[in-house]
Design an enzyme around this catalytic site. Structure first.
Site, PDB file in Angstrom:
ATOM      1  N   GLU A  36       0.845  -1.201   0.000  1.00 32.01           N
ATOM      2  CA  GLU A  36       0.000   0.000   0.000  1.00 32.01           C
ATOM      3  C   GLU A  36       0.879   1.249   0.000  1.00 32.01           C
ATOM      4  O   GLU A  36       1.748   1.398   0.851  1.00 32.01           O
ATOM      5  CB  GLU A  36      -0.917  -0.002   1.225  1.00 32.01           C
ATOM      6  CG  GLU A  36      -1.755   1.254   1.399  1.00 32.01           C
ATOM      7  CD  GLU A  36      -2.614   1.582   0.189  1.00 32.01           C
ATOM      8  OE1 GLU A  36      -2.410   2.675  -0.395  1.00 32.01           O
ATOM      9  OE2 GLU A  36      -3.484   0.765  -0.176  1.00 32.01           O
ATOM     10  N   LYS A  39      -2.212   4.551   3.153  1.00 34.48           N
ATOM     11  CA  LYS A  39      -2.456   3.926   4.457  1.00 34.48           C
ATOM     12  C   LYS A  39      -3.391   2.742   4.296  1.00 34.48           C
ATOM     13  O   LYS A  39      -4.307   2.788   3.469  1.00 34.48           O
ATOM     14  CB  LYS A  39      -3.104   4.933   5.429  1.00 34.48           C
ATOM     15  CG  LYS A  39      -2.210   6.070   5.859  1.00 34.48           C
ATOM     16  CD  LYS A  39      -2.983   6.987   6.796  1.00 34.48           C
ATOM     17  CE  LYS A  39      -2.102   8.096   7.340  1.00 34.48           C
ATOM     18  NZ  LYS A  39      -2.868   8.988   8.247  1.00 34.48           N
ATOM     19  N   GLY A  42      -7.491   2.230   2.959  1.00 34.08           N
ATOM     20  CA  GLY A  42      -7.862   2.783   1.655  1.00 34.08           C
ATOM     21  C   GLY A  42      -8.860   3.918   1.695  1.00 34.08           C
ATOM     22  O   GLY A  42      -9.034   4.606   2.712  1.00 34.08           O
ATOM     23  N   LYS A  53     -19.503   9.465   6.889  1.00 30.30           N
ATOM     24  CA  LYS A  53     -20.577   9.152   7.839  1.00 30.30           C
ATOM     25  C   LYS A  53     -20.401   9.906   9.150  1.00 30.30           C
ATOM     26  O   LYS A  53     -21.373  10.189   9.847  1.00 30.30           O
ATOM     27  CB  LYS A  53     -20.663   7.642   8.078  1.00 30.30           C
ATOM     28  CG  LYS A  53     -21.505   6.934   7.038  1.00 30.30           C
ATOM     29  CD  LYS A  53     -20.902   7.091   5.667  1.00 30.30           C
ATOM     30  CE  LYS A  53     -21.774   6.844   4.498  1.00 30.30           C
ATOM     31  NZ  LYS A  53     -21.069   7.026   3.212  1.00 30.30           N
ATOM     32  N   GLY A 176     -26.261  13.464  -9.040  1.00 34.54           N
ATOM     33  CA  GLY A 176     -27.285  13.176  -8.040  1.00 34.54           C
ATOM     34  C   GLY A 176     -27.299  11.721  -7.629  1.00 34.54           C
ATOM     35  O   GLY A 176     -28.339  11.201  -7.229  1.00 34.54           O
ATOM     36  N   GLY A 177     -26.134  11.076  -7.716  1.00 36.34           N
ATOM     37  CA  GLY A 177     -26.011   9.712  -7.224  1.00 36.34           C
ATOM     38  C   GLY A 177     -25.709   9.692  -5.739  1.00 36.34           C
ATOM     39  O   GLY A 177     -25.944  10.680  -5.027  1.00 36.34           O
ATOM     40  N   GLY A 262     -19.233  10.098  -9.654  1.00 38.37           N
ATOM     41  CA  GLY A 262     -18.868   8.699  -9.508  1.00 38.37           C
ATOM     42  C   GLY A 262     -17.370   8.494  -9.409  1.00 38.37           C
ATOM     43  O   GLY A 262     -16.597   9.453  -9.364  1.00 38.37           O
ATOM     44  N   ALA A 310     -17.680  -0.594  -0.466  1.00 38.60           N
ATOM     45  CA  ALA A 310     -16.609  -1.141   0.366  1.00 38.60           C
ATOM     46  C   ALA A 310     -16.909  -2.567   0.791  1.00 38.60           C
ATOM     47  O   ALA A 310     -16.031  -3.438   0.757  1.00 38.60           O
ATOM     48  CB  ALA A 310     -16.403  -0.254   1.593  1.00 38.60           C
ATOM     49  N   HIS A 435     -41.854  -4.252  19.211  1.00 43.55           N
ATOM     50  CA  HIS A 435     -42.611  -2.994  19.212  1.00 43.55           C
ATOM     51  C   HIS A 435     -42.151  -2.135  20.389  1.00 43.55           C
ATOM     52  O   HIS A 435     -41.930  -2.645  21.480  1.00 43.55           O
ATOM     53  CB  HIS A 435     -44.102  -3.304  19.362  1.00 43.55           C
ATOM     54  CG  HIS A 435     -44.964  -2.088  19.442  1.00 43.55           C
ATOM     55  ND1 HIS A 435     -45.289  -1.342  18.340  1.00 43.55           N
ATOM     56  CD2 HIS A 435     -45.569  -1.493  20.504  1.00 43.55           C
ATOM     57  CE1 HIS A 435     -46.062  -0.340  18.714  1.00 43.55           C
ATOM     58  NE2 HIS A 435     -46.251  -0.405  20.021  1.00 43.55           N
TER      59      HIS A 435
END
Length: 458
Positions: A36, A39, A42, A53, A176-177, A262, A310, A435
């Site tokens: 690699e 790092k 990836g 996230k 807009g993906g 993309g 991923a 529930h």
């Protein structure tokens, strides 16, 4: 003469696919070299899934603060401190990176830090040292596509967007993906004026059309502007911002242009073609067992045509390690790989959408049902709209799971089990969903598809 090291497997690239292959191979008693240049972890760990996230979680908190008074919690949203946010994001990445490097070390995998190049079917050259493997796994990952645009200043990709020290006042997002709608969602929550430009008829065009339309309604409600069926022409950059021109003659002014069209395969100048490996527009071609046309050379992850996820690379890495070890693993069915888009509202899907199911089985041989989250107590507490949609072959198994709504990504696991195990809606008889949870929405959709709706109006 160059120094040569001998291994059972040499892995070129330590992203999700490469490191998973390395760990699984080491577990199976094989001697592994993991090469690699950056790092381990990836794109996903350092410039993709994890940092994105972290920003999305901060966006969720910001929205909760804005809307807290509506549920009787007094508080104010005073803005985003990008310095503190970036520190939080980096701390998450650093902890994950430390854990991963420790895991790799514990498996006695030789990690070589350097940029490798394939020189023949058994050999990778790293700065003059040759690493020879009985097998080679290509896992070199992907890069942000730019359609030839110069990525400087105020024209950026997700790589730069993840490391900004300011909240943009305004932004145009080209695409807009998945990447485009996630950044649109984040920036809107932070206070940015956002416009998405998408050439296809809908946002997230790879999703079920009903999901795309629901996302578009949600984005309109949030004040996220978007133009579909609109083709980009060019961008002018000036000191204080950009002017984006579309082919229909319209212009859009903003502080930044985010190019989110993309990701392309990172295979250039790595010696693949010279080693005789079959390629198509930069992608490495493999058979269904992820073998290239060159004996002993395999490929995994974003360089293999298909979903660029991923967890797909991770699954493929495990598969190839087991294949090389002689375990004859089951061929991966890509239609059963779960997909989650972490915008607000979240999108989760597995299997065929309405159009692809009708193409495969015929329109008259497909049954579908939607359970609206308006009938789900936990979703009402969260203040989210959306639905769970299930698609089945008529009198047959469930072939598609689709959901949209806050936190619905957490429900994708049951959707995957339904589709992957070819469950019939009737198979859920006698099973009950706890529930009050959002998970109940899946049970309700399955009951409706089995002809026994409880909280659904016929």
């Amino acid at each position: 003469m160059a120094d040569t090291q001998e291994y059972d497997i040499v892995v070129l690239g330590a992203g999700s696919g490469g490191y998973a292959a390395s760990i699984r191979a080491a577990e199976l008693g094989l001697k592994v070299a993991l090469i690699e240049g950056d790092k381990v972890g990836g794109t996903c760990l350092h410039r993709g899934c994890i940092p994105t996230k972290a920003l999305l979680h901060a966006a969720e908190v910001a929205d909760e603060m804005r809307e807290s008074e509506s549920i009787g919690v007094r508080g104010t949203f005073d803005g985003i401190d990008m310095g503190e946010l970036n520190q939080y994001k980096s701390s998450v990445v650093d902890r994950m990176y430390k854990g991963l490097t420790g895991l790799i070390k514990s498996h006695q995998i030789d990690t070589i830090n350097g940029w490798g190049r394939l020189v023949d079917k058994n050999t990778v050259d790293v700065d003059g040292t040759l690493y020879r493997g009985k097998n080679v796994i290509l896992a070199s990952g992907s890069y942000s596509k730019t359609i030839g645009l110069d990525i400087t200043g105020r024209v950026i990709t997700s790589d730069q967007a993840l490391n900004m020290d300011e909240v943009p006042g305004s932004a145009v997002i080209l695409g807009g993906g998945v990447i485009g709608v996630e950044f649109a969602s984040v920036w809107k929550s932070y206070g940015t004026d956002v416009t998405i430009i998408e050439g296809l008829p809908h946002l997230v065009p790879n999703e079920d059309e009903s999901v795309s339309k629901n996302l578009e309604r949600a984005f309109r409600k949030r004040g996220i502007k978007f133009k579909t069926k609109t083709m980009f022409d060019h961008v002018d950059q000036h000191e204080n911002g950009v002017t984006v021109h579309t082919q229909d003659g319209k212009t859009f002014d903003a502080d930044y242009l985010l190019v989110a069209i993309g990701r392309g395969p990172a295979t250039a100048n790595l010696g693949y073609e010279e080693a005789g490996i079959s390629m198509d527009r930069g992608f490495v071609l493999t058979n269904d067992r992820l073998q290239t046309n060159v004996e002993g050379v395999y490929a995994v992850g974003d360089i293999v045509p298909g979903l660029q996820l991923a967890h797909r690379g991770f699954l493929q890495g495990i598969f190839v390690a087991e294949e090389i070890a002689g375990l004859n693993p089951k061929v991966i069915d890509e239609t059963k790989i779960p997909r989650v888009t972490f915008c607000n509202p979240e999108i989760a899907s597995v299997g065929l959408n309405q159009n692809t199911a009708e193409e495969k089985y015929g329109k008259e041989n497909i049954e579908a049902t939607e359970f609206n989250l308006a009938g789900n107590g936990k979703s009402q507490m969260l203040g989210t709209a959306g639905f769970v949609k299930l698609i089945r072959e008529k009198d047959g198994p469930i072939v598609g799971f689709h959901a949209i709504g806050a936190r619905m990504g957490e429900q994708v696991g049951e959707g995957e089990l339904m589709v992957a195990w070819e469950a019939y809606p009737e198979d859920l008889e006698g099973l009950i969903h706890a529930h009050p949870t959002q998970n109940e929405a899946i049970g309700e959709a399955a009951m409706a598809l089995a002809g026994k709706p409880l909280h659904t109006h016929n």
